[in-house]
Design a protein around this motif. Structure first.
Motif, PDB file in Angstrom:
ATOM      1  N   LEU A 104       0.850  -1.190   0.000  1.00 19.11           N
ATOM      2  CA  LEU A 104       0.000   0.000   0.000  1.00 19.11           C
ATOM      3  C   LEU A 104       0.885   1.239   0.000  1.00 19.11           C
ATOM      4  O   LEU A 104       1.792   1.368   0.834  1.00 19.11           O
ATOM      5  CB  LEU A 104      -0.900   0.004   1.231  1.00 19.11           C
ATOM      6  N   LEU A 105       0.630   2.153  -0.926  1.00 15.89           N
ATOM      7  CA  LEU A 105       1.376   3.408  -0.994  1.00 15.89           C
ATOM      8  C   LEU A 105       0.686   4.412  -0.085  1.00 15.89           C
ATOM      9  O   LEU A 105      -0.385   4.913  -0.397  1.00 15.89           O
ATOM     10  CB  LEU A 105       1.431   3.905  -2.440  1.00 15.89           C
ATOM     11  N   ARG A 106       1.315   4.719   1.039  1.00 18.97           N
ATOM     12  CA  ARG A 106       0.666   5.529   2.067  1.00 18.97           C
ATOM     13  C   ARG A 106       0.948   7.023   1.950  1.00 18.97           C
ATOM     14  O   ARG A 106       0.092   7.838   2.303  1.00 18.97           O
ATOM     15  CB  ARG A 106       1.093   5.057   3.467  1.00 18.97           C
ATOM     16  N   ALA A 107       2.136   7.396   1.496  1.00 20.75           N
ATOM     17  CA  ALA A 107       2.440   8.830   1.456  1.00 20.75           C
ATOM     18  C   ALA A 107       3.651   9.093   0.571  1.00 20.75           C
ATOM     19  O   ALA A 107       4.437   8.190   0.275  1.00 20.75           O
ATOM     20  CB  ALA A 107       2.701   9.370   2.865  1.00 20.75           C
ATOM     21  N   GLY A 108       3.786  10.352   0.162  1.00 24.05           N
ATOM     22  CA  GLY A 108       4.929  10.724  -0.651  1.00 24.05           C
ATOM     23  C   GLY A 108       5.049  12.233  -0.821  1.00 24.05           C
ATOM     24  O   GLY A 108       4.139  12.990  -0.464  1.00 24.05           O
ATOM     25  N   ARG A 121      -6.444  18.722  -4.279  1.00 25.05           N
ATOM     26  CA  ARG A 121      -6.302  18.652  -2.820  1.00 25.05           C
ATOM     27  C   ARG A 121      -6.372  20.059  -2.234  1.00 25.05           C
ATOM     28  O   ARG A 121      -5.448  20.552  -1.595  1.00 25.05           O
ATOM     29  CB  ARG A 121      -4.962  17.987  -2.476  1.00 25.05           C
ATOM     30  N   LEU A 122      -7.527  20.708  -2.446  1.00 31.08           N
ATOM     31  CA  LEU A 122      -7.687  22.105  -2.012  1.00 31.08           C
ATOM     32  C   LEU A 122      -7.624  22.258  -0.493  1.00 31.08           C
ATOM     33  O   LEU A 122      -7.336  23.348   0.008  1.00 31.08           O
ATOM     34  CB  LEU A 122      -9.018  22.650  -2.542  1.00 31.08           C
ATOM     35  N   SER A 123      -7.886  21.193   0.246  1.00 26.69           N
ATOM     36  CA  SER A 123      -7.855  21.283   1.710  1.00 26.69           C
ATOM     37  C   SER A 123      -6.445  21.177   2.287  1.00 26.69           C
ATOM     38  O   SER A 123      -6.246  21.419   3.481  1.00 26.69           O
ATOM     39  CB  SER A 123      -8.726  20.188   2.327  1.00 26.69           C
ATOM     40  N   ALA A 124      -5.455  20.834   1.464  1.00 23.94           N
ATOM     41  CA  ALA A 124      -4.073  20.727   1.946  1.00 23.94           C
ATOM     42  C   ALA A 124      -3.551  22.106   2.342  1.00 23.94           C
ATOM     43  O   ALA A 124      -3.638  23.059   1.571  1.00 23.94           O
ATOM     44  CB  ALA A 124      -3.180  20.114   0.873  1.00 23.94           C
ATOM     45  N   GLU A 129       1.352  18.168   2.633  1.00 25.01           N
ATOM     46  CA  GLU A 129       0.108  17.461   2.929  1.00 25.01           C
ATOM     47  C   GLU A 129      -0.616  16.956   1.682  1.00 25.01           C
ATOM     48  O   GLU A 129      -1.643  16.297   1.793  1.00 25.01           O
ATOM     49  CB  GLU A 129      -0.843  18.361   3.724  1.00 25.01           C
ATOM     50  N   LEU A 130      -0.091  17.240   0.498  1.00 25.90           N
ATOM     51  CA  LEU A 130      -0.790  16.869  -0.731  1.00 25.90           C
ATOM     52  C   LEU A 130      -1.031  15.366  -0.823  1.00 25.90           C
ATOM     53  O   LEU A 130      -2.089  14.920  -1.269  1.00 25.90           O
ATOM     54  CB  LEU A 130      -0.005  17.347  -1.955  1.00 25.90           C
ATOM     55  N   ALA A 131      -0.036  14.570  -0.432  1.00 31.91           N
ATOM     56  CA  ALA A 131      -0.138  13.109  -0.537  1.00 31.91           C
ATOM     57  C   ALA A 131       0.221  12.458   0.790  1.00 31.91           C
ATOM     58  O   ALA A 131       0.881  11.424   0.843  1.00 31.91           O
ATOM     59  CB  ALA A 131       0.768  12.594  -1.649  1.00 31.91           C
ATOM     60  N   LYS A 132      -0.241  13.053   1.876  1.00 33.58           N
ATOM     61  CA  LYS A 132       0.087  12.591   3.233  1.00 33.58           C
ATOM     62  C   LYS A 132      -1.013  11.668   3.737  1.00 33.58           C
ATOM     63  O   LYS A 132      -1.936  12.081   4.446  1.00 33.58           O
ATOM     64  CB  LYS A 132       0.247  13.807   4.145  1.00 33.58           C
TER      65      LYS A 132
END
Length: 213
Positions: A104-108, A121-124, A129-132
């Motif tokens: 599973l790819l969890r973050a990057g 990802r407007l809430s980042a 936080e874009l891919a967190k």
């Protein structure tokens, strides 16, 4: 001097290994997602291993279904699932065909093409936080079930591929329990992440869902 990341596509043999070898070795690798808005390149900083029939936390623990069918296929393919009725999560299939293990790819960290990811990802609050988190990663990269079964080992014009990048030094790899896994699968320290990296998601233990009265 910072070394230039290797942009050679990872061969299928990289994924045709035990999942517990592949998972930490994915840290620092590059995932390239081709979208209508342009390519997005992500450096992997957090992953989790799921070991098929040996792992109560795996989708494949109880056998093959329509949902998990891709996990039983060739290594190096993308397994995408839909969860909680709203989120997609992305995995890379490992091990020999028929073994059904995956990472599973969890973050990057998005290192190229951040603008289209920001639009999704407007809430980042910032780019870290874009891919967190796995659902945020899939959202930022515009990943859904239509990409399930995609071969990530091919070069050229493909929606997803994994490049060699710059593997993380072993002394910078951390491991611990997987996020949100319950039961016997909760004890396995099969979550791997880059030490002190701001894109890594916080650990959360499993919390049972309460039934509505």
């Amino acid at each position: 001097m910072i070394a230039t990341p290797d942009r050679t596509p990872l061969p299928r043999s990289f994924f045709d290994r035990p999942v517990l070898e592949v998972a930490p070795d994915l840290l620092g690798r590059l995932l390239v997602r081709t979208t209508p808005d342009g390519p997005i390149t992500l450096r992997l900083t957090e992953v989790e291993a799921y070991d098929g029939p040996n792992d109560p936390g795996s989708h494949a623990y109880r056998g093959r279904t329509a949902r998990n069918d891709t996990m039983f296929g060739l290594p190096g393919h993308v397994y995408v699932y839909f969860t909680y009725g709203m989120w997609h999560c992305m995995n890379l299939v490992c091990g020999p065909e028929g073994r059904a293990s995956a990472v599973l790819l969890r973050a990057g960290e998005i290192v190229e093409g951040a603008e289209p990811a920001r639009k999704r990802r407007l809430s980042a609050r910032n780019d870290s936080e874009l891919a967190k988190g796995p659902a945020r990663l899939a959202t930022a990269l515009d990943v859904d079930r239509s990409l399930d079964g995609t071969d990530a080992c091919t070069a050229g014009d493909t929606p997803l591929r994994v490049l060699a990048g710059t593997p993380l030094a072993s002394d910078l790899v951390r491991s611990g329990p997987r996020t949100g896994v319950s039961g016997d699968g909760a004890v396995h320290p099969w979550r791997y992440w880059a030490a002190d990296d701001p894109t890594v998601s916080p650990y959360r233990a499993h919390v049972p869902r309460r039934r509505r009265s």
